[in-house]
Design an enzyme around this catalytic site. Structure first.
Site, PDB file in Angstrom:
ATOM      1  N   TYR A 103       0.668  -1.213  -0.078  1.00  0.00           N
ATOM      2  CA  TYR A 103      -0.065   0.056  -0.014  1.00  0.00           C
ATOM      3  C   TYR A 103       0.992   1.327  -0.051  1.00  0.00           C
ATOM      4  O   TYR A 103       0.877   2.230  -0.687  1.00  0.00           O
ATOM      5  CB  TYR A 103      -0.905  -0.020   1.182  1.00  0.00           C
ATOM      6  N   LYS A 107       1.037   4.356  -2.877  1.00  0.00           N
ATOM      7  CA  LYS A 107       0.739   5.736  -2.592  1.00  0.00           C
ATOM      8  C   LYS A 107       2.079   6.563  -2.793  1.00  0.00           C
ATOM      9  O   LYS A 107       1.976   7.674  -3.330  1.00  0.00           O
ATOM     10  CB  LYS A 107       0.424   5.820  -1.075  1.00  0.00           C
ATOM     11  N   PRO A 280     -53.323  19.831  37.456  1.00  0.00           N
ATOM     12  CA  PRO A 280     -53.891  21.145  37.988  1.00  0.00           C
ATOM     13  C   PRO A 280     -54.062  20.870  39.651  1.00  0.00           C
ATOM     14  O   PRO A 280     -54.545  19.883  39.871  1.00  0.00           O
ATOM     15  CB  PRO A 280     -55.191  21.423  37.307  1.00  0.00           C
ATOM     16  N   GLY A 281     -53.541  22.131  40.503  1.00  0.00           N
ATOM     17  CA  GLY A 281     -53.788  21.996  41.766  1.00  0.00           C
ATOM     18  C   GLY A 281     -52.801  21.367  42.571  1.00  0.00           C
ATOM     19  O   GLY A 281     -52.410  21.172  43.860  1.00  0.00           O
ATOM     20  N   VAL A 282     -51.908  20.376  41.762  1.00  0.00           N
ATOM     21  CA  VAL A 282     -50.541  19.542  42.384  1.00  0.00           C
ATOM     22  C   VAL A 282     -49.428  20.509  42.951  1.00  0.00           C
ATOM     23  O   VAL A 282     -49.151  21.278  41.899  1.00  0.00           O
ATOM     24  CB  VAL A 282     -50.237  18.549  41.557  1.00  0.00           C
TER      25      VAL A 282
END
Length: 370
Positions: A103, A107, A280-282
């Site tokens: 290789y 190259k 709601p309300g918690v």
């Protein structure tokens, strides 16, 4: 500017093409494995710049290195010469060009052919000897160990680490592309060898451990430090290998009559992220901390935040509505709660500066309104 890219469908080529598109380069000509040799002259004609990325890395037959690297490079040079093109050429070589293997020799021969071409045509040749490029769209069992590990770990498969101490030098695809593109703005740059970086030094064992940690974070909720450097790049690469079936996952969800509490993400040293709902309300909360602090952001609904100093008894209230982008911060030594005073569900996201420790929770129950 007319730009030619060989190896345009490869790992580096795909990333480069998309970056060129983002930068507004509309005339980009691709040369791929499917491009007939007879087409090369036509493709390179009129080129103002050439990125030569075509090549082979791990062919079935080692003898194919010469044809796939040196041979293809010679074919490019001949096409440029026949077309009378003197454009600068950027070549994606490899650090292995300095080594005596099939290789590396192929190259190095490709480099030498390009240097000869540049000398004859009086055109610039820019050689990048790249090392272990990784990033999105890389190929497992081909481009790098990073791609192989990411692909397999993302699918729950085993990986093999023969030598955990083996050193690795890595460079991220975005950094490579940035170095390539920078030369487009410097058409008069001299020929020579160039660096793309930073180069990240690690080991095979550290790499495997890091990528395994990415996968494990979906169970532990603890994310590694993925905001910078090598880990940032590795995390982006790992996520790019997730199959679509793994794009989503489930985190702990705790439901009771008040609503739902969900833990999203924990960090090693910067706390955790969660979210909750309230009907709601918690009222939620009703406790104080000695050291822990939190930041609350109301996403939807209307919340009343109540505070009372545990020593002096001083009180304070805030009403916050979803969409206001208003952060409410809890303060050590003040007991606090959150009440849904709206008509719909309250949705709140929060960050705590430390991960909850059941052994040392730093959370003491105390009502805001005795």
């Amino acid at each position: 500017m007319r730009i030619v890219v060989t190896g345009a469908n490869g790992f580096i080529g795909c990333n480069l093409r998309w970056r060129l598109r983002e930068l507004g380069y509309a005339d980009v000509v691709a040369i791929t494995r499917e491009t007939p040799p007879a087409e090369w002259d036509k493709r390179v004609a009129g080129a103002d710049f050439v990125f030569h990325l075509a090549g082979v890395n791990r062919p079935p037959d080692p003898q194919q290195h010469d044809a796939g690297n040196a041979g293809v490079t010679d074919m490019l040079c001949r096409a440029l010469e026949r077309a009378g093109v003197n454009a600068p050429v950027v070549f994606a070589s490899s650090t292995q060009a300095a080594l005596d293997n099939a290789y590396g020799r192929s190259k190095r021969a490709a480099e030498e052919r390009l240097v000869e071409h540049g000398r004859d045509r009086k055109s610039a040749v820019h050689v990048f000897r790249l090392t272990n490029v990784f990033g999105k769209w890389s190929r497992p069992d081909y481009n790098s160990a990073v791609a192989t590990f990411c692909h397999r770990i993302a699918r729950g498969e085993e990986i093999v680490v023969h030598d955990p101490a083996a050193p690795l030098r890595l460079v991220y695809i975005d950094d490579v592309i940035a170095a390539f593109v920078a030369l487009l703005a410097s058409p008069d740059a001299s020929s020579g060898f160039h660096e793309a970086g930073p180069i990240h030094e690690t080991t095979v064992g550290e790499l495997a451990s890091t990528i395994r940690g990415f996968a494990a974070s979906r169970e532990t909720l603890i994310t590694p430090r993925v905001g910078s450097g090598l880990v940032r790049a590795l995390y982006a690469t790992y996520v790019s290998f997730l199959p679509p079936s793994s794009f989503a996952y489930v985190v702990p969800r705790h439901a009771d009559p008040r609503g739902v509490f969900i833990e999203m993400l924990k960090t090693p040293d910067c706390g955790q992220f969660s979210c909750f709902t309230a009907l709601p309300g918690v009222t939620r909360g009703g406790h104080y901390h000695h050291t822990k602090t939190e930041k609350f952001l109301v996403i939807a609904g209307t919340a009343r935040f109540g505070f009372r100093h545990i020593e002096t008894g001083e009180t304070h209230e805030l009403v916050v509505r979803g969409g206001e982008g208003r952060i409410v911060e809890t303060v050590p030594g003040w007991t606090h709660d959150i009440c849904n005073i709206g008509e719909g569900e309250l949705v709140v996201t929060l960050w705590a500066n430390e991960v909850f420790d059941r052994e040392r929770p730093d959370t003491v129950a105390m009502k805001v309104r005795p």
